[in-house]
Scaffold this active site. Structure first.
Site, PDB file in Angstrom:
ATOM      1  N   TYR A  65      14.313   4.174  -2.429  1.00 53.46           N
ATOM      2  CA  TYR A  65      13.712   2.929  -1.944  1.00 53.46           C
ATOM      3  C   TYR A  65      14.765   1.848  -1.727  1.00 53.46           C
ATOM      4  O   TYR A  65      14.652   1.045  -0.807  1.00 53.46           O
ATOM      5  CB  TYR A  65      12.586   2.454  -2.882  1.00 53.46           C
ATOM      6  N   ARG A  68      16.358   2.429   1.592  1.00 57.43           N
ATOM      7  CA  ARG A  68      15.499   2.002   2.707  1.00 57.43           C
ATOM      8  C   ARG A  68      15.447   0.479   2.814  1.00 57.43           C
ATOM      9  O   ARG A  68      15.445  -0.072   3.915  1.00 57.43           O
ATOM     10  CB  ARG A  68      14.102   2.602   2.528  1.00 57.43           C
ATOM     11  N   GLN A 111      -0.470  -0.290   7.092  1.00 58.71           N
ATOM     12  CA  GLN A 111      -0.012   0.603   6.023  1.00 58.71           C
ATOM     13  C   GLN A 111       1.496   0.428   5.816  1.00 58.71           C
ATOM     14  O   GLN A 111       2.061   1.010   4.911  1.00 58.71           O
ATOM     15  CB  GLN A 111      -0.306   2.061   6.393  1.00 58.71           C
ATOM     16  N   HIS A 147      -0.402  -0.963   1.666  1.00 55.78           N
ATOM     17  CA  HIS A 147       0.484  -0.085   0.877  1.00 55.78           C
ATOM     18  C   HIS A 147       1.636  -0.863   0.233  1.00 55.78           C
ATOM     19  O   HIS A 147       2.654  -0.281  -0.116  1.00 55.78           O
ATOM     20  CB  HIS A 147       1.001   1.069   1.748  1.00 55.78           C
ATOM     21  N   CYS A 199      11.687  -5.850 -15.364  1.00 60.55           N
ATOM     22  CA  CYS A 199      10.727  -6.921 -15.115  1.00 60.55           C
ATOM     23  C   CYS A 199      11.298  -8.238 -15.619  1.00 60.55           C
ATOM     24  O   CYS A 199      11.773  -8.315 -16.755  1.00 60.55           O
ATOM     25  CB  CYS A 199       9.438  -6.590 -15.849  1.00 60.55           C
ATOM     26  N   ASN A 263      -1.059   5.487  20.519  1.00 63.60           N
ATOM     27  CA  ASN A 263      -0.149   6.401  19.824  1.00 63.60           C
ATOM     28  C   ASN A 263       0.701   7.146  20.845  1.00 63.60           C
ATOM     29  O   ASN A 263       0.228   7.515  21.915  1.00 63.60           O
ATOM     30  CB  ASN A 263      -0.944   7.396  18.954  1.00 63.60           C
ATOM     31  N   CYS A 281       3.544   2.184  21.505  1.00 62.59           N
ATOM     32  CA  CYS A 281       2.592   1.056  21.400  1.00 62.59           C
ATOM     33  C   CYS A 281       3.216  -0.230  21.924  1.00 62.59           C
ATOM     34  O   CYS A 281       2.521  -1.099  22.460  1.00 62.59           O
ATOM     35  CB  CYS A 281       2.094   0.891  19.963  1.00 62.59           C
TER      36      CYS A 281
HETATM   37  C1  BJW Z   1       4.084   5.874  17.628  1.00 59.30           C
HETATM   38  C2  BJW Z   1       5.327   5.430  17.985  1.00 59.30           C
HETATM   39  C3  BJW Z   1       5.354   4.379  18.886  1.00 59.30           C
HETATM   40  C4  BJW Z   1       5.630   6.986  16.585  1.00 59.30           C
HETATM   41  N1  BJW Z   1       4.220   3.881  19.348  1.00 59.30           N
HETATM   42  N2  BJW Z   1       2.968   5.376  18.109  1.00 59.30           N
HETATM   43  C5  BJW Z   1      -4.870  15.273  -2.845  1.00 59.30           C
HETATM   44  C6  BJW Z   1      -4.093  14.881  -3.937  1.00 59.30           C
HETATM   45  C7  BJW Z   1      -3.785  13.511  -4.153  1.00 59.30           C
HETATM   46  C8  BJW Z   1      -4.267  12.537  -3.306  1.00 59.30           C
HETATM   47  C9  BJW Z   1      -5.040  12.955  -2.236  1.00 59.30           C
HETATM   48  C10 BJW Z   1      -5.346  14.307  -2.007  1.00 59.30           C
HETATM   49  N3  BJW Z   1      -6.113  14.395  -0.893  1.00 59.30           N
HETATM   50  C11 BJW Z   1      -6.288  13.149  -0.397  1.00 59.30           C
HETATM   51  C12 BJW Z   1      -5.658  12.270  -1.207  1.00 59.30           C
HETATM   52  C13 BJW Z   1      -5.594  10.803  -1.019  1.00 59.30           C
HETATM   53  C14 BJW Z   1      -4.248  10.421  -0.452  1.00 59.30           C
HETATM   54  C15 BJW Z   1      -4.128  11.043   0.943  1.00 59.30           C
HETATM   55  O1  BJW Z   1      -4.714  10.595   1.895  1.00 59.30           O
HETATM   56  N4  BJW Z   1      -3.360  12.130   1.051  1.00 59.30           N
HETATM   57  C16 BJW Z   1      -3.271  12.875   2.312  1.00 59.30           C
HETATM   58  C17 BJW Z   1      -1.843  12.887   2.828  1.00 59.30           C
HETATM   59  C18 BJW Z   1      -3.825  14.241   2.058  1.00 59.30           C
HETATM   60  N5  BJW Z   1      -4.229   8.976  -0.378  1.00 59.30           N
HETATM   61  C19 BJW Z   1      -3.868   8.260  -1.422  1.00 59.30           C
HETATM   62  O2  BJW Z   1      -3.484   8.759  -2.461  1.00 59.30           O
HETATM   63  C20 BJW Z   1      -4.011   6.774  -1.268  1.00 59.30           C
HETATM   64  N6  BJW Z   1      -4.756   6.260  -2.338  1.00 59.30           N
HETATM   65  C21 BJW Z   1      -6.024   6.623  -2.547  1.00 59.30           C
HETATM   66  O3  BJW Z   1      -6.623   7.408  -1.839  1.00 59.30           O
HETATM   67  O4  BJW Z   1      -6.553   6.009  -3.625  1.00 59.30           O
HETATM   68  C22 BJW Z   1      -7.877   6.391  -3.993  1.00 59.30           C
HETATM   69  C23 BJW Z   1      -8.822   5.336  -3.592  1.00 59.30           C
HETATM   70  C24 BJW Z   1      -9.217   5.225  -2.284  1.00 59.30           C
HETATM   71  C25 BJW Z   1     -10.139   4.266  -1.938  1.00 59.30           C
HETATM   72  C26 BJW Z   1     -10.643   3.454  -2.922  1.00 59.30           C
HETATM   73  C27 BJW Z   1     -10.204   3.550  -4.238  1.00 59.30           C
HETATM   74  C28 BJW Z   1      -9.287   4.512  -4.574  1.00 59.30           C
HETATM   75  C29 BJW Z   1      -2.659   6.086  -1.295  1.00 59.30           C
HETATM   76  C30 BJW Z   1      -1.825   6.501  -0.143  1.00 59.30           C
HETATM   77  C31 BJW Z   1      -0.437   5.940  -0.294  1.00 59.30           C
HETATM   78  C32 BJW Z   1       0.464   6.373   0.843  1.00 59.30           C
HETATM   79  N7  BJW Z   1       1.799   5.975   0.567  1.00 59.30           N
HETATM   80  C33 BJW Z   1       2.791   6.104   1.611  1.00 59.30           C
HETATM   81  C34 BJW Z   1       4.167   5.684   1.083  1.00 59.30           C
HETATM   82  C35 BJW Z   1       4.254   4.151   0.994  1.00 59.30           C
HETATM   83  C36 BJW Z   1       5.562   3.710   0.429  1.00 59.30           C
HETATM   84  C37 BJW Z   1       6.733   4.121   1.276  1.00 59.30           C
HETATM   85  O5  BJW Z   1       6.945   3.538   2.362  1.00 59.30           O
HETATM   86  O6  BJW Z   1       7.451   5.023   0.875  1.00 59.30           O
HETATM   87  O7  BJW Z   1       2.408   5.307   2.736  1.00 59.30           O
HETATM   88  S1  BJW Z   1       2.886   7.765   2.306  1.00 59.30           S
HETATM   89  C38 BJW Z   1       3.086   7.236   3.977  1.00 59.30           C
HETATM   90  O8  BJW Z   1       1.903   7.607   4.728  1.00 59.30           O
HETATM   91  C39 BJW Z   1       3.105   5.700   3.924  1.00 59.30           C
HETATM   92  C40 BJW Z   1       2.306   5.361   5.148  1.00 59.30           C
HETATM   93  O9  BJW Z   1       1.804   4.055   5.049  1.00 59.30           O
HETATM   94  C41 BJW Z   1       1.235   6.422   5.165  1.00 59.30           C
HETATM   95  C42 BJW Z   1       0.608   6.639   6.507  1.00 59.30           C
HETATM   96  O10 BJW Z   1       1.527   7.133   7.416  1.00 59.30           O
HETATM   97  P1  BJW Z   1       1.542   6.610   8.918  1.00 59.30           P
HETATM   98  O11 BJW Z   1       1.827   5.182   8.922  1.00 59.30           O
HETATM   99  O12 BJW Z   1       0.327   7.050   9.620  1.00 59.30           O
HETATM  100  O13 BJW Z   1       2.857   7.334   9.482  1.00 59.30           O
HETATM  101  P2  BJW Z   1       3.005   8.778  10.133  1.00 59.30           P
HETATM  102  O14 BJW Z   1       4.442   9.104  10.146  1.00 59.30           O
HETATM  103  O15 BJW Z   1       2.102   9.761   9.495  1.00 59.30           O
HETATM  104  O16 BJW Z   1       2.489   8.576  11.616  1.00 59.30           O
HETATM  105  C43 BJW Z   1       3.204   7.791  12.534  1.00 59.30           C
HETATM  106  C44 BJW Z   1       2.464   7.845  13.852  1.00 59.30           C
HETATM  107  O17 BJW Z   1       3.090   6.955  14.748  1.00 59.30           O
HETATM  108  C45 BJW Z   1       2.473   9.222  14.514  1.00 59.30           C
HETATM  109  O18 BJW Z   1       1.146   9.556  14.888  1.00 59.30           O
HETATM  110  C46 BJW Z   1       3.355   9.033  15.755  1.00 59.30           C
HETATM  111  O19 BJW Z   1       2.923   9.812  16.860  1.00 59.30           O
HETATM  112  C47 BJW Z   1       3.181   7.572  16.004  1.00 59.30           C
HETATM  113  N8  BJW Z   1       4.287   6.930  16.690  1.00 59.30           N
HETATM  114  N9  BJW Z   1       6.279   6.186  17.292  1.00 59.30           N
HETATM  115  C48 BJW Z   1       3.048   4.429  18.935  1.00 59.30           C
HETATM  116  N10 BJW Z   1       6.551   3.863  19.302  1.00 59.30           N
HETATM  117 ZN    ZN Z   2       6.572  -6.914 -17.167  1.00 57.53          ZN
END
Ligand code: BJW
Ligand code: ZN
Length: 293
Positions: A65, A68, A111, A147, A199, A263, A281
């Site tokens: 991190y 990054r 996100q 996030h 902290c 997208n 985008c």
């Molecule tokens: C372009 C472009 C251009 C490129 N123009 N387009 C099994 C076990 C454990 C957990 C789970 C499980 N099954 C499901 C879960 C839940 C889990 C989840 O969804 N997992 C799946 C992967 C299966 N989710 C969670 O755990 C979340 N929490 C949760 O569910 O809590 C429970 C709860 C829910 C609701 C109420 C109460 C409780 C938390 C998720 C946290 C994700 N964290 C990360 C890391 C953040 C920190 C860091 O930066 O390191 O977040 S992972 C990563 O994925 C990051 C992103 O925000 C997130 C989404 O990714 P994103 O932004 O969509 O990126 P990409 O790369 O996937 O897509 C990019 C897109 O852009 C592509 O489509 C390209 O085509 C496009 N693109 N250039 C337009 N110029």
């Molecule tokens: Zn503390």
């Protein structure tokens, strides 16, 4: 034509939301997660982006991190692109009136942890004359960073969370010798716990203030309220694979709202979308909203 149909739908929209993902910041040079060159293509998210990974190897997670923060997201390394600026302009009532005269609200649910959407709002705000009316100002509270934020340092014990832009955050985390993010996420490093960021309130171990898999995203109740009342949802640059963000568009649609996907590549959100804009985008948003460029 899709642009005309979306513009017609926007003219009658009352509450607009944008759901954004890493593709929004791709043109700012910040890697995405899952497409070509994405972080999770070469690195294993389970060793870097879960609470268990941090508990097992806090030095490695901090190194990843910190790299990054410094090499990809810092103000020196990246700046908001046209897509961030167009979305920021949609939060200004006077600009929004041109495209959505009936809209009472506009919010961005991102996100992304890079702060670029907030920086776009700040840059817009800085250009507004001091005596301008509120309708000419960007709505600074229109962004929800579900996030977290990569520059936040959060306590593992008391939850105290503070933005800290220092580089390095602590002497042991100097990442200037690290070649790329793959090295940052894999190169073994063994910093004693007491030398990792602490902290500033209680001195316990601190962690990056981002949301990892298995953790609850920030501001979910406010976000759910916005999703519930939205009648227009623009899905920008996200693969729509990570919950709960991946569920928002279909919820808007179930209540009769419209969904437009922007997208570069096909995504799981396309199938049910009312409008799909395939391309960068930063270009496609400019085609749809030429008056905001
Ligand atoms: C372009 C472009 C251009 C490129 N123009 N387009 C099994 C076990 C454990 C957990 C789970 C499980 N099954 C499901 C879960 C839940 C889990 C989840 O969804 N997992 C799946 C992967 C299966 N989710 C969670 O755990 C979340 N929490 C949760 O569910 O809590 C429970 C709860 C829910 C609701 C109420 C109460 C409780 C938390 C998720 C946290 C994700 N964290 C990360 C890391 C953040 C920190 C860091 O930066 O390191 O977040 S992972 C990563 O994925 C990051 C992103 O925000 C997130 C989404 O990714 P994103 O932004 O969509 O990126 P990409 O790369 O996937 O897509 C990019 C897109 O852009 C592509 O489509 C390209 O085509 C496009 N693109 N250039 C337009 N110029
Ligand atoms: Zn503390």
């Amino acid at each position: 034509m899709t642009i005309t149909r979306l513009r017609d739908a926007l003219r009658v929209s009352k509450n607009i939301i944008v759901i954004a993902g890493a593709g929004l910041s791709a043109a700012s040079g910040i890697p995405t997660f899952r497409d070509g060159g994405g972080l999770w293509r070469s690195l294993d998210a389970t060793t870097l982006a879960t609470p268990t990974a941090f508990a097992a190897n806090p030095s490695l997670v901090w190194q990843f991190y910190h790299y990054r923060r410094v090499k990809q997201v810092s103000a020196l390394e990246s700046k908001p692109n046209l897509a961030h600026h167009i979305i920021a302009k949609l939060s200004v009532p006077e600009f929004r009136r041109e495209v959505a005269p009936n809209a009472k609200s506009f919010h961005l649910i991102t996100q992304n942890v890079d702060r670029l959407s907030v920086r776009a709002l700040q840059s817009l705000e800085s250009q507004v004359p001091a005596n301008a009316p509120p309708s000419a100002r960007p709505q600074m509270d229109s962004v929800f960073e579900m996030h977290g934020r990569i520059f936040d340092v959060k306590c593992t014990s008391c939850d105290y969370c503070v933005e800290d832009l220092s580089n390095p955050l602590c002497p042991a985390l100097d990442v200037s010798h690290i070649k790329d993010y793959n090295d940052a996420g894999t190169k073994q490093i063994d910093i004693p716990l007491k030398e990792l960021p602490r902290c500033s309130a209680c001195h316990a171990l601190a962690r990056p203030g981002v949301v990892w898999f298995g953790e609850t995203p920030y501001q979910l109740s406010e976000i759910n309220r916005l999703v519930f009342k939205a009648d227009m949802c623009l899905v920008v640059g996200t693969s729509s694979t990570v919950r709960p963000a991946s569920l928002f568009a279909s919820r808007v649609q179930k209540r009769g709202g419209k969904v437009a996907v922007f997208n570069l590549a096909p995504s799981v959100a396309d199938e049910s979308a009312d409008f799909v804009f395939r391309g960068p985008c930063e270009t496609e948003l400019g085609r749809v909203f030429p008056e905001l460029v």
